[in-house]
Design an enzyme around this catalytic site. Structure first.
Site, mmCIF file in Angstrom:
data_model
loop_
_atom_site.group_PDB
_atom_site.id
_atom_site.type_symbol
_atom_site.label_atom_id
_atom_site.label_comp_id
_atom_site.label_asym_id
_atom_site.label_seq_id
_atom_site.Cartn_x
_atom_site.Cartn_y
_atom_site.Cartn_z
ATOM 1 N N SER A 48 -6.096 -4.905 4.692
ATOM 2 C CA SER A 48 -6.449 -5.294 3.334
ATOM 3 C C SER A 48 -5.542 -4.601 2.331
ATOM 4 C CB SER A 48 -7.910 -4.921 3.088
ATOM 5 O OG SER A 48 -8.252 -5.274 1.790
ATOM 6 N N GLY A 49 -4.961 -5.373 1.431
ATOM 7 C CA GLY A 49 -4.100 -4.802 0.397
ATOM 8 C C GLY A 49 -2.646 -4.678 0.819
ATOM 9 N N THR A 63 -2.008 -12.095 0.800
ATOM 10 C CA THR A 63 -2.255 -13.202 -0.123
ATOM 11 C C THR A 63 -1.036 -13.450 -0.997
ATOM 12 O OG1 THR A 63 -4.594 -12.695 -0.079
ATOM 13 C CG2 THR A 63 -3.821 -14.009 -1.923
ATOM 14 N N ASN A 66 -8.205 -2.916 -2.489
ATOM 15 C CA ASN A 66 -7.336 -3.921 -3.105
ATOM 16 C C ASN A 66 -8.044 -4.520 -4.312
ATOM 17 O OD1 ASN A 66 -5.783 -6.125 -3.772
ATOM 18 N ND2 ASN A 66 -5.758 -7.036 -1.721
ATOM 19 N N SER A 117 -8.873 -8.422 -3.555
ATOM 20 C CA SER A 117 -9.059 -8.559 -2.101
ATOM 21 C C SER A 117 -9.693 -9.918 -1.760
ATOM 22 C CB SER A 117 -9.960 -7.433 -1.613
ATOM 23 O OG SER A 117 -10.141 -7.535 -0.236
ATOM 24 N N SER A 118 -9.096 -10.606 -0.791
ATOM 25 C CA SER A 118 -9.668 -11.888 -0.380
ATOM 26 C C SER A 118 -10.931 -11.600 0.420
ATOM 27 C CB SER A 118 -8.697 -12.648 0.517
ATOM 28 O OG SER A 118 -7.394 -12.539 0.019
ATOM 29 N N GLY A 169 -7.856 -8.870 5.609
ATOM 30 C CA GLY A 169 -7.217 -7.888 6.491
ATOM 31 C C GLY A 169 -8.202 -6.882 7.047
ATOM 32 N N GLU A 225 -10.211 -3.733 7.585
ATOM 33 C CA GLU A 225 -10.593 -2.788 6.541
ATOM 34 C C GLU A 225 -11.670 -1.824 7.020
ATOM 35 O OE1 GLU A 225 -11.698 -5.413 3.390
ATOM 36 O OE2 GLU A 225 -13.692 -5.806 4.199
HETATM 37 N N1 LIG Z 1 5.489 -9.173 -2.838
HETATM 38 C C1 LIG Z 1 4.787 -8.480 -3.736
HETATM 39 N N2 LIG Z 1 5.319 -8.219 -4.926
HETATM 40 C C2 LIG Z 1 4.622 -7.529 -5.864
HETATM 41 N N3 LIG Z 1 3.378 -7.083 -5.669
HETATM 42 C C3 LIG Z 1 2.779 -7.329 -4.492
HETATM 43 C C4 LIG Z 1 3.442 -8.050 -3.465
HETATM 44 N N4 LIG Z 1 2.616 -8.127 -2.419
HETATM 45 C C5 LIG Z 1 1.470 -7.485 -2.788
HETATM 46 N N5 LIG Z 1 1.561 -7.000 -4.027
HETATM 47 C C6 LIG Z 1 0.521 -6.237 -4.770
HETATM 48 O O1 LIG Z 1 -0.476 -5.816 -3.870
HETATM 49 C C7 LIG Z 1 -1.743 -6.329 -4.216
HETATM 50 C C8 LIG Z 1 -2.528 -6.687 -2.967
HETATM 51 O O2 LIG Z 1 -1.901 -7.733 -2.305
HETATM 52 P P1 LIG Z 1 -2.705 -8.884 -1.579
HETATM 53 O O3 LIG Z 1 -1.750 -9.903 -1.233
HETATM 54 O O4 LIG Z 1 -3.871 -9.255 -2.385
HETATM 55 O O5 LIG Z 1 -3.188 -8.115 -0.288
HETATM 56 P P2 LIG Z 1 -4.017 -8.706 0.936
HETATM 57 O O6 LIG Z 1 -4.188 -10.152 0.720
HETATM 58 O O7 LIG Z 1 -3.208 -8.373 2.111
HETATM 59 O O8 LIG Z 1 -5.309 -7.979 0.926
HETATM 60 C C9 LIG Z 1 -1.457 -7.506 -5.073
HETATM 61 O O9 LIG Z 1 -2.496 -7.742 -5.970
HETATM 62 C C10 LIG Z 1 -0.170 -7.102 -5.783
HETATM 63 O O10 LIG Z 1 -0.483 -6.298 -6.902
HETATM 64 MG MG LIG Z 2 -5.796 -11.265 0.553
#
Ligand SMILES: Nc1ncnc2c1ncn2[C@@H]1O[C@H](COP(=O)(O)OP(=O)(O)O)[C@@H](O)[C@H]1O
Ligand SMILES: [Mg+2]
Length: 1016
Positions: free
Chosen positions: A102-103, A107, A154, A157-158, A385, A387
């Site tokens: 997660s984070g 996404t 996060n 977080s999804s 993810g 967690e």
């Molecule tokens: N490629 C990226 N560029 C800039 N910021 C990112 C990127 N990937 C993730 N982040 C930052 O990390 C945070 C969490 O990412 P997210 O995709 O929501 O994580 P996950 O879906 O794996 O839990 C996002 O809200 C963003 O602020």
């Molecule tokens: Mg996500």
């Protein structure tokens, strides 16, 4: 190959030494220098940068479009492009599996992939595709608003799993899609841990909606007023702008074609849930009551149900037993449980409804544009993810199990199957050890003895089984399992509390789960009363979300599958689905716990690299081959690059053909030949093959085009020929039927008085126009023959003359002697000429000297000459010359006038016998014909001259007028005709420069008492 500055190595496969240390060093160095992507072969390792990166703009899209992986610095665009390329070129379904805790950026990665695909497709700008792309991208805002939340790991977080299929047409343009969602963490609706929030939409509504809407929902802007959204005590998040996001969501809802009513229902449900959280129960004489009836009113209004029924459903329930229906009042605990279950369920159904609405907007339908072509698809998986929270419940258990399954899929496809394939194909191979997490998957999902099975069994039990009893059952059954423990089984483990905790050693770490609530959440039951209540809502959208509320109370329903089993089933389906596609992987890594762009928490990252099995991945990759393909398929794809295999290889097996190509291009060192497949070690070789193939494709395309065009032209020619044959037949048919028609029409022509002259000819078909002209001529000849055949043949010459005379003089001259027999050489007969024998003799002599053949015409005439003198003469017309003879001895007076020297002939319109024969040389012959019987000889003379002249020269000009012109001695003179009673026979006299032709009255016509020459 493009050159680019590289920090460390862009592909871990290129590391000098492959171990965790070197891996970590490379990863850290790259992260610190702003390089967040690194490959392991075709797997992309991505480290969350926690800052905006300037690498996703249009220039970058352009840089990666239609390029090979190794041509550019590592980038997630390249993975998206590779996936799109495989799908497009090989018509294979592909998928991109994004995993990580997660984070870690899953996404975000999925959104970047979607944007890339949207950028590189629909070059033709088709509007339907543009619409589909918009829906695919805009659906994210809505799904995140309702399915994402701030957690302690996060901010976005999804809280649901998302798998999106995008369908493409043969050009590679997206034509539709489908979103599958997995288990929404709905417990968040009623409860949030310290520091966390409910789903974003609640805060967006409170902070971003216009005053009017808020008022209508009876809400205030303060999240602290609502129990369901305030428990985490962190309504405000720095990185989240709820007000802006509300606008974004509203816009997206509109472009996803949600109607105004639907959007209204949606926010009313969200509002109702917040109010529902504030409902409190108290007891009145052992009966549960809700003191705040205004609040009940508000909720009932928002859900469009009656307050009474809502209150009843919250405070009691209806039970059907043996056909009897009874009411049972809730205890306060039951009522609270019911309230929370209702809130969760309403939200869950709302979310499902939203996903369904989006799906219907992008569905690939059986009809219409989308189904014209077979589609291929790319699946993008972005799932919650792994967690670990302070308090991990059933939801974390499911989420972490899901991640185990994905890791298992990765192991299966990348580590295990690959190695097994080498062995199977007889390729020399040093086995690489890795941790296989199948044992953990089994711990959760195995039938009968897995945790989900034990949980289900406990839930099935009719008696009162508590969570504590469930834990006992698990301890009993899982005792000794390497990845399961509890305080009861291992009293030294102080992390675990007695009788409430159990621990699973996941592939990614130890997680302690708190058993309380597992049973309830697994049963996921909701009192039937609520379903009926909401089904009855007068809001059609809400009612639609509760179809089973239509069932009658007494209807016995099958026990629904538990949440755990449903989730397990959906996971196994997902895995099966992914296995059928060519996978691409993005492995996301979270660099630190504090969302910092500069912090690289070495130990945390190392931990992730280890449990993700990335080093093993590098080892397998390095020892392995970038590409493998069955010989038949390989040959089919590349046979055009060698003359010995194109168009087909005949000197052996597919394997021999493959070898032939590889030897020819000197790739032998880079390949191994398995039993059924060829293995190519480096991507560069494959790239070279592809390049050659692309070059040759032009030729192949030309060949195909040539044959196709030839084929088309031949078809066309055949069709043309056929068309001509048909046309020909048709034309013949038309002509034949026209002739048939004529035949029937003219069948009785012979018997008709006019021999068919009155019969109307039918209009001929176009091609017969000319022929009909000839037919008409033939018909006219026939008619002429039919008319003429009654007349003796010897009279035909005379008839012909009469016809000529008629055609010249008819309706222009009073009379021209048609009624009598035309004799021609009148003076040869005694009736006209008493001295006929002298005449005949003289003419014979003349014939001998002048060499003419026959006499056409002879008559006594009165002649007028250039000296204004009248003289009696004989006019003799022969087939050669016109002679003037003296009237007694019939001797030739002068040289005759050659017929060819005649230039015209003039006569009057009256019954007189005046005739002017115009001659070349200025001396016309001006005569008045005599006749003993007063006959009109003008017609006969004109016809004779006319016909003869036609034989020798052409059309003779004949003038018919009241006043005649003539030339005498080279002078133009006018001859006018006068009737005079004083004279007995026609004569001429001079009248100044002109001439008067005097006629006795019997040659004139009487009209109104005056005699004169009538005009015609
Ligand atoms: N490629 C990226 N560029 C800039 N910021 C990112 C990127 N990937 C993730 N982040 C930052 O990390 C945070 C969490 O990412 P997210 O995709 O929501 O994580 P996950 O879906 O794996 O839990 C996002 O809200 C963003 O602020
Ligand atoms: Mg996500």
């Amino acid at each position: 190959m493009a050159t680019h500055r590289e920090v460390g190595v862009g592909d871990f496969v290129l590391l000098d030494k492959i171990d965790l240390d070197h891996f970590m060093k490379n990863l850290e160095m790259r992260f610190r220098n702003g390089y967040i992507y690194t490959y392991i072969g075709e797997v992309c390792v991505s480290v969350n940068p926690y800052r905006m990166m300037n690498i996703y703009d249009k220039d970058h899209v352009h840089q990666y479009k239609d390029r090979e992986l190794f041509e550019n610095p590592p980038h997630i665009f390249a993975i998206a492009d590779a996936s799109h390329k495989v799908m497009r070129q090989q018509r294979r379904d592909t998928c991109i599996v994004i995993s990580g805790e997660s984070g870690s950026g899953k996404t975000e990665a999925s959104k970047i992939i979607m944007k890339y695909i949207a950028e590189v497709t629909n070059q033709g700008g088709r509007s339907e595709i543009e619409r589909v792309k918009n829906v695919l991208i805009q659906s994210n805002d809505v799904l995140e608003a309702f399915g994402n939340a701030k957690t302690n790991r996060n901010d976005n977080s999804s809280r649901f799993g998302k798998y999106m299929d995008i369908h493409f047409d043969f050009k590679g343009d997206p034509i539709g899609g489908h979103i599958n969602k997995y288990l929404l963490e709905k417990s968040r609706v009623i409860y949030q841990q310290e520091g966390e929030r409910n789903f974003h939409c609640f805060y967006q509504l409170l902070m971003g909606s216009p005053d009017e809407l808020l008022k209508r929902l009876s809400l205030t802007r303060s999240p602290d007023n609502y129990f369901f959204v305030k428990q985490g005590r962190s309504a405000n998040v720095d990185s989240v702008n709820d007000r802006m996001d509300f606008k974004k969501v509203e816009n997206s809802l509109k472009s996803l074609q949600f109607s105004k009513e639907e959007i209204d229902s949606l926010w009313r449900v969200v509002g109702a849930i917040m109010h529902l959280g504030n409902v409190e129960f108290s007891t009145d004489e052992d009966k549960v009551v809700i003191p705040d009836s205004r609040l009940m009113n508000t909720i009932a209004n928002l859900l469009k149900v009656t307050r009474e029924e809502l209150t009843e459903a919250l405070c009691e329930r209806v039970i059907a037993a043996h056909g009897d229906v009874m009411r049972k009042e809730h205890t306060k605990t039951e009522a609270l449980y019911g309230r929370d279950a209702l809130a969760k369920a309403i939200y869950d159904r709302l979310f499902t409804w939203i996903v369904d609405r989006i799906n219907s907007a992008i569905a690939v339908t059986d009809t219409g544009y989308n189904k014209k072509y077979d589609s291929s698809l790319i699946g993008v998986l972005d799932i919650y993810g792994f967690e670990i929270f302070d308090n991990n419940s059933f939801e974390q258990f499911c989420i972490n199990y899901c991640n185990e399954k994905l890791q298992q899929l990765f192991i299966e496809l990348v580590l295990k199957q690959e190695q097994e394939e080498y062995t199977r194909e007889g390729i020399e191979w040093q086995n690489i050890e890795f941790f296989n997490n199948k044992i953990i998957c089994d711990l959760v999902e195995a039938p009968h003895k897995g945790i989900i099975a034990i949980l289900d069994e406990a839930c099935l039990n009719v008696g009162k089984v508590t969570d504590e009893m469930l834990l006992e059952a698990m301890d009993e059954k899982l005792k000794g399992h390497k990845h399961y423990t509890s305080r009861q089984l291992k009293s030294t483990d102080k992390d675990l509390r007695h009788k409430v905790d159990f621990k699973i050693t996941h592939y990614a770490g130890n997680v302690v789960y708190y058993i309380n609530g597992f049973m309830d959440k697994n049963k996921d039951s909701l009192f039937q009363d609520f379903k009926r209540l909401l089904y009855k809502s007068s809001d059609a959208n809400i009612s639609k979300m509760w179809p089973e509320g239509a069932q009658h109370i007494t209807e016995v329903t099958k026990r629904p599958l538990t949440a755990g089993t449903l989730f397990k089933n959906s996971m196994s389906e997902l895995v099966k689905n992914l296995q059928n596609k060519e996978p691409h992987y993005v492995r996301c890594i979270k660099p630190n716990e504090i969302k910092s762009p500069s912090n690289f928490d070495f130990e945390r990252v190392k931990h992730q690299v280890s449990y993700l099995g990335l080093v093993e991945n590098v080892r397998v990759r390095r020892a392995g081959f970038a590409y493998r393909q069955r010989y038949d398929r390989f040959l089919k794809r590349y046979k055009m690059i060698s003359p010995s295999t194109w168009p087909s290889f005949r000197n052996g097996s597919d394997r021999d053909g493959t070898k032939q190509i590889m030897d020819e291009y000197r790739f032998a060192d880079d390949v191994k030949y398995g039993h059924k497949k060829i293995f190519i070690r480096s991507p560069k070789t494959l790239f070279a093959l592809e390049n050659k193939r692309n070059e040759r494709m032009f030729y192949v395309v030309t060949v195909i085009q040539k044959s196709w065009r030839g084929y088309k032209a031949r078809q066309e020619y055949k069709r043309m020929k056929a068309a001509f044959a048909i046309m020909n037949y048709y034309r013949c048919y038309k002509m034949r039927s026209y002739i048939d028609k004529l035949e029937t029409k003219f069948r009785s022509a012979k018997q008709m008085k006019d021999y068919g002259k009155s019969i109307k000819w039918p209009a001929p078909p176009l091609p017969l126009r000319k022929t009909v002209h000839t037919l008409r001529k033939m018909f006219n000849y026939w008619r002429a023959y039919m008319i003429l055949r009654k007349i003796p043949k010897k009279e035909w010459p005379q008839l012909k003359l009469k016809i000529t005379a008629a055609s010249i003089l008819n309706k222009k001259r009073v009379s021209f002697g048609l009624e009598r027999k035309w004799e021609g050489n009148y003076l040869s007969q005694p009736s006209e000429n008493t001295s006929y024998s002298i005449y005949n003799e003289s003419v014979n002599n003349l014939r001998n000297t002048q060499h003419f053949k026959e006499v056409l015409f002879s008559s006594f005439v009165t002649k007028f000459n250039k000296f204004n003198k009248c003289a009696e003469r004989v006019l003799l017309v022969t087939d050669k010359c016109i002679f003037k003879l003296d009237k007694d001895r019939f001797k030739n007076m002068k040289e005759g006038v050659e017929l060819s020297a005649v230039t015209g002939i003039s006569v009057s319109a009256g019954p007189d016998q005046l005739v002017v024969i115009h001659c070349a040389g200025g001396n016309d012959l001006v005569v008045s014909l005599h006749s003993t019987r007063g006959e009109d000889k003008i017609g006969e003379l004109i016809a004779l001259l006319f016909n003869k002249y036609a034989d020798i020269k052409g059309e003779l000009q004949v003038n018919i007028s009241k006043v005649l012109m003539c030339s005498l001695g080279g002078k133009r003179r006018q001859i006018s005709i006068q009737v005079s009673s004083e004279i007995k026979s026609a004569t001429f006299r001079k009248d100044g420069a002109n001439i008067i032709y005097n006629l006795p009255p019997d040659h004139a016509i009487l009209e109104n008492g005056n005699s004169h020459i009538k005009d015609y």
